[in-house]
Design a protein around this motif. Structure first.
Motif, PDB file in Angstrom:
ATOM      1  N   VAL A   1       0.942  -1.507   0.654  1.00  0.00           N
ATOM      2  CA  VAL A   1       0.086   0.551   0.104  1.00  0.00           C
ATOM      3  C   VAL A   1       1.178   1.021   0.154  1.00  0.00           C
ATOM      4  CG1 VAL A   1      -1.686   1.511   1.081  1.00  0.00           C
ATOM      5  CG2 VAL A   1      -1.764  -1.277   0.791  1.00  0.00           C
ATOM      6  N   CYS A   2       0.581   2.291  -0.985  1.00  0.00           N
ATOM      7  CA  CYS A   2       1.540   3.481  -1.189  1.00  0.00           C
ATOM      8  C   CYS A   2       0.874   3.927  -0.234  1.00  0.00           C
ATOM      9  CB  CYS A   2       1.841   3.691  -2.317  1.00  0.00           C
ATOM     10  SG  CYS A   2       2.370   5.735  -2.515  1.00  0.00           S
ATOM     11  N   VAL A   3       1.427   5.067   0.300  1.00  0.00           N
ATOM     12  CA  VAL A   3       0.595   5.869   1.531  1.00  0.00           C
ATOM     13  C   VAL A   3       0.812   7.818   0.526  1.00  0.00           C
ATOM     14  CG1 VAL A   3       0.343   7.288   3.173  1.00  0.00           C
ATOM     15  CG2 VAL A   3       0.734   5.395   3.339  1.00  0.00           C
ATOM     16  N   LEU A   4       0.202   8.616   0.300  1.00  0.00           N
ATOM     17  CA  LEU A   4       0.394   9.839  -0.316  1.00  0.00           C
ATOM     18  C   LEU A   4       0.042  10.442   0.368  1.00  0.00           C
ATOM     19  CD1 LEU A   4       0.968  11.302  -2.986  1.00  0.00           C
ATOM     20  CD2 LEU A   4      -0.691  10.973  -4.122  1.00  0.00           C
ATOM     21  N   HIS A   5       0.809  11.729   0.492  1.00  0.00           N
ATOM     22  CA  HIS A   5       0.500  13.192   0.681  1.00  0.00           C
ATOM     23  C   HIS A   5       1.388  14.426  -0.078  1.00  0.00           C
ATOM     24  CE1 HIS A   5      -0.155  12.928   4.895  1.00  0.00           C
ATOM     25  NE2 HIS A   5       1.437  11.208   5.236  1.00  0.00           N
TER      26      HIS A   5
ATOM     27  N   ASP B   1      -4.518  19.277   2.685  1.00  0.00           N
ATOM     28  CA  ASP B   1      -5.087  19.230   3.319  1.00  0.00           C
ATOM     29  C   ASP B   1      -5.908  19.901   3.019  1.00  0.00           C
ATOM     30  OD1 ASP B   1      -3.233  21.202   2.135  1.00  0.00           O
ATOM     31  OD2 ASP B   1      -2.144  21.058   4.087  1.00  0.00           O
ATOM     32  N   SER B   2      -6.398  20.036   1.537  1.00  0.00           N
ATOM     33  CA  SER B   2      -7.485  20.602   0.679  1.00  0.00           C
ATOM     34  C   SER B   2      -8.891  20.314   0.918  1.00  0.00           C
ATOM     35  CB  SER B   2      -6.611  20.564  -0.853  1.00  0.00           C
ATOM     36  OG  SER B   2      -7.451  21.660  -1.160  1.00  0.00           O
ATOM     37  N   LEU B   3     -10.024  20.718   1.620  1.00  0.00           N
ATOM     38  CA  LEU B   3     -11.092  19.783   1.857  1.00  0.00           C
ATOM     39  C   LEU B   3     -11.904  20.030   0.813  1.00  0.00           C
ATOM     40  CD1 LEU B   3     -12.414  19.203   4.570  1.00  0.00           C
ATOM     41  CD2 LEU B   3     -13.530  21.334   4.780  1.00  0.00           C
ATOM     42  N   LEU B   4     -11.698  21.174  -0.718  1.00  0.00           N
ATOM     43  CA  LEU B   4     -12.067  21.160  -1.681  1.00  0.00           C
ATOM     44  C   LEU B   4     -11.883  19.717  -2.693  1.00  0.00           C
ATOM     45  CD1 LEU B   4     -13.056  24.101  -3.788  1.00  0.00           C
ATOM     46  CD2 LEU B   4     -11.755  21.904  -4.858  1.00  0.00           C
ATOM     47  N   VAL B   5     -10.368  19.511  -2.484  1.00  0.00           N
ATOM     48  CA  VAL B   5      -9.138  18.815  -3.514  1.00  0.00           C
ATOM     49  C   VAL B   5      -9.852  17.368  -3.425  1.00  0.00           C
ATOM     50  CG1 VAL B   5      -7.633  17.498  -4.927  1.00  0.00           C
ATOM     51  CG2 VAL B   5      -7.789  19.531  -4.179  1.00  0.00           C
ATOM     52  N   CYS B   6     -10.588  16.734  -1.716  1.00  0.00           N
ATOM     53  CA  CYS B   6     -10.745  15.783  -1.209  1.00  0.00           C
ATOM     54  C   CYS B   6     -12.253  15.620  -0.980  1.00  0.00           C
ATOM     55  CB  CYS B   6     -10.188  15.951   0.211  1.00  0.00           C
ATOM     56  SG  CYS B   6      -8.349  16.002   1.109  1.00  0.00           S
ATOM     57  N   TYR B   7     -12.864  16.355  -1.044  1.00  0.00           N
ATOM     58  CA  TYR B   7     -14.383  16.262  -1.399  1.00  0.00           C
ATOM     59  C   TYR B   7     -15.100  16.397  -3.039  1.00  0.00           C
ATOM     60  CZ  TYR B   7     -15.118  16.642   3.485  1.00  0.00           C
ATOM     61  OH  TYR B   7     -15.561  16.400   4.934  1.00  0.00           O
TER      62      TYR B   7
ATOM     63  N   MET C   1      -9.745   8.078  -0.176  1.00  0.00           N
ATOM     64  CA  MET C   1      -9.135   9.685   0.354  1.00  0.00           C
ATOM     65  C   MET C   1      -8.903  10.524   1.112  1.00  0.00           C
ATOM     66  SD  MET C   1      -8.115  12.898  -1.473  1.00  0.00           S
ATOM     67  CE  MET C   1      -7.794  12.653  -3.355  1.00  0.00           C
ATOM     68  N   ASN C   2      -8.394  10.695   1.796  1.00  0.00           N
ATOM     69  CA  ASN C   2      -8.328  11.354   3.631  1.00  0.00           C
ATOM     70  C   ASN C   2      -8.563  12.724   3.912  1.00  0.00           C
ATOM     71  OD1 ASN C   2      -8.708   8.549   4.403  1.00  0.00           O
ATOM     72  ND2 ASN C   2      -7.407   7.849   3.521  1.00  0.00           N
ATOM     73  N   HIS C   3      -9.604  13.754   4.727  1.00  0.00           N
ATOM     74  CA  HIS C   3      -9.224  14.824   4.214  1.00  0.00           C
ATOM     75  C   HIS C   3      -8.258  14.761   5.306  1.00  0.00           C
ATOM     76  CE1 HIS C   3      -9.204  18.726   6.388  1.00  0.00           C
ATOM     77  NE2 HIS C   3      -9.201  19.158   4.911  1.00  0.00           N
ATOM     78  N   VAL C   4      -7.059  15.837   5.934  1.00  0.00           N
ATOM     79  CA  VAL C   4      -6.065  15.819   7.187  1.00  0.00           C
ATOM     80  C   VAL C   4      -5.850  17.072   7.627  1.00  0.00           C
ATOM     81  CG1 VAL C   4      -5.040  13.823   7.073  1.00  0.00           C
ATOM     82  CG2 VAL C   4      -4.364  15.726   6.073  1.00  0.00           C
ATOM     83  N   GLY C   5      -4.716  17.450   8.624  1.00  0.00           N
ATOM     84  CA  GLY C   5      -5.319  19.075   9.052  1.00  0.00           C
ATOM     85  C   GLY C   5      -3.728  19.237   8.460  1.00  0.00           C
ATOM     86  N   ARG C   6      -3.159  20.653   8.359  1.00  0.00           N
ATOM     87  CA  ARG C   6      -2.215  20.880   7.824  1.00  0.00           C
ATOM     88  C   ARG C   6      -1.319  20.810   8.661  1.00  0.00           C
ATOM     89  NH1 ARG C   6      -0.620  26.570   5.147  1.00  0.00           N
ATOM     90  NH2 ARG C   6       0.748  25.885   4.811  1.00  0.00           N
ATOM     91  N   GLU C   7      -0.813  20.460   9.843  1.00  0.00           N
ATOM     92  CA  GLU C   7      -0.060  19.668  10.673  1.00  0.00           C
ATOM     93  C   GLU C   7       0.306  18.020  10.407  1.00  0.00           C
ATOM     94  OE1 GLU C   7      -4.001  19.421  12.956  1.00  0.00           O
ATOM     95  OE2 GLU C   7      -3.409  20.893  11.538  1.00  0.00           O
ATOM     96  N   TRP C   8      -0.850  17.734   9.459  1.00  0.00           N
ATOM     97  CA  TRP C   8      -0.280  16.465   9.252  1.00  0.00           C
ATOM     98  C   TRP C   8       0.491  16.641   8.022  1.00  0.00           C
ATOM     99  CZ3 TRP C   8       0.075  13.619  13.826  1.00  0.00           C
ATOM    100  CH2 TRP C   8      -0.739  13.817  14.700  1.00  0.00           C
ATOM    101  N   ASN C   9       0.376  17.907   7.251  1.00  0.00           N
ATOM    102  CA  ASN C   9       0.584  17.616   5.962  1.00  0.00           C
ATOM    103  C   ASN C   9       1.998  18.017   5.493  1.00  0.00           C
ATOM    104  OD1 ASN C   9      -0.422  16.355   3.467  1.00  0.00           O
ATOM    105  ND2 ASN C   9      -0.617  18.207   2.803  1.00  0.00           N
ATOM    106  N   ALA C  10       2.904  18.161   6.938  1.00  0.00           N
ATOM    107  CA  ALA C  10       3.840  19.282   6.399  1.00  0.00           C
ATOM    108  C   ALA C  10       4.608  19.303   5.571  1.00  0.00           C
ATOM    109  CB  ALA C  10       4.622  19.654   7.895  1.00  0.00           C
TER     110      ALA C  10
END
Length: 228
Positions: A89-93, A159-165, A197-206
């Motif tokens: 499984v690849c994890v992509l940020h 961390d982009s709500l628009l893109v994720c949703y 697809m998952n939305h995360v806060g900016r602190e988790w996407n540094a």
């Protein structure tokens, strides 16, 4: 009389021993010949193995075989690597940055394994673009390279709500550019057997944010940088 009998017996035994010795010699000679042939065949096979593995002196007619085997071996290695990636499984940020919105923009992505080992850090210069376009750019960049690395299963974080949703189908857009980018993502999504697809806060996407910021300030439009 007894002496004559004893002498006859001795002569008979000696004659029998001589016959046995002759038969034994013939058998050993025949056996040795087979052993020699077998030994020669084994040496020849071992020599062929040395040629294939170690690249030593090639017997006549082996060069073409060696070339063919090298190609097959390389293809086998690539196939095995791809097979291994297809089960992982690849994890992509992903992230995007725009200096001005619109302004000079860049896309960033980081590919990892599930235990957080970094596979690839990616940056792409986007020229002048909005922040939302840059965010989509980071996602598209990451997906393309995940496919290139042979992954078939992926978990995406941004961390982009628009893109994720929009990609999830929760939100729709009347903006033609956003619709086109979302459709491009869905086309890439079809290359995976599992896609999350998952939305995360900016602190988790540094990490992805850092790559996007560097891309926006250092890379010209269309230039991609990958650090393995």
């Amino acid at each position: 009389m007894a002496l004559v009998f004893f002498t006859t017996v001795v002569i008979a035994v000696v004659a029998l021993v001589a016959v046995v010795v002759d038969i034994t010699r013939l058998f050993v000679k025949h056996l040795d010949a087979h052993l020699v042939v077998a030994f020669i065949e084994e040496v020849h096979q071992a020599t062929d193995l040395d040629v294939v593995v170690a690249g030593k002196l090639l017997p006549a007619g082996v060069e073409d075989t060696m070339s063919s085997l090298s190609s097959d071996t390389l293809q086998s290695t690539i196939t095995e690597d791809d097979a291994a990636s297809s089960y992982m499984v690849c994890v992509l940020h992903f992230d995007g940055a725009s200096k001005g919105n619109p302004g000079k923009a860049g896309a960033g992505a980081v590919l990892m394994t599930e235990d957080r080992r970094v596979i690839s850090r990616l940056r792409e210069g986007l020229g002048i673009a909005t922040n939302n376009v840059a965010e989509y750019g980071g996602l598209i960049l990451g997906l393309k390279y995940a496919i290139r690395h042979g992954f078939k299963r992926i978990k995406v974080y941004g961390d982009s709500l628009l893109v994720c949703y929009q990609v999830q189908g929760t939100w729709t857009s009347r903006n033609q550019k956003m619709t086109e980018l979302c459709n491009e993502v869905r086309g890439l999504q079809a290359n995976f057997v599992s896609f999350e697809m998952n939305h995360v806060g900016r602190e988790w996407n540094a990490d992805a944010d850092r790559e996007a910021e560097i891309a926006a300030t250092t890379l010209a439009a269309g230039i991609v940088s990958e650090k393995l």
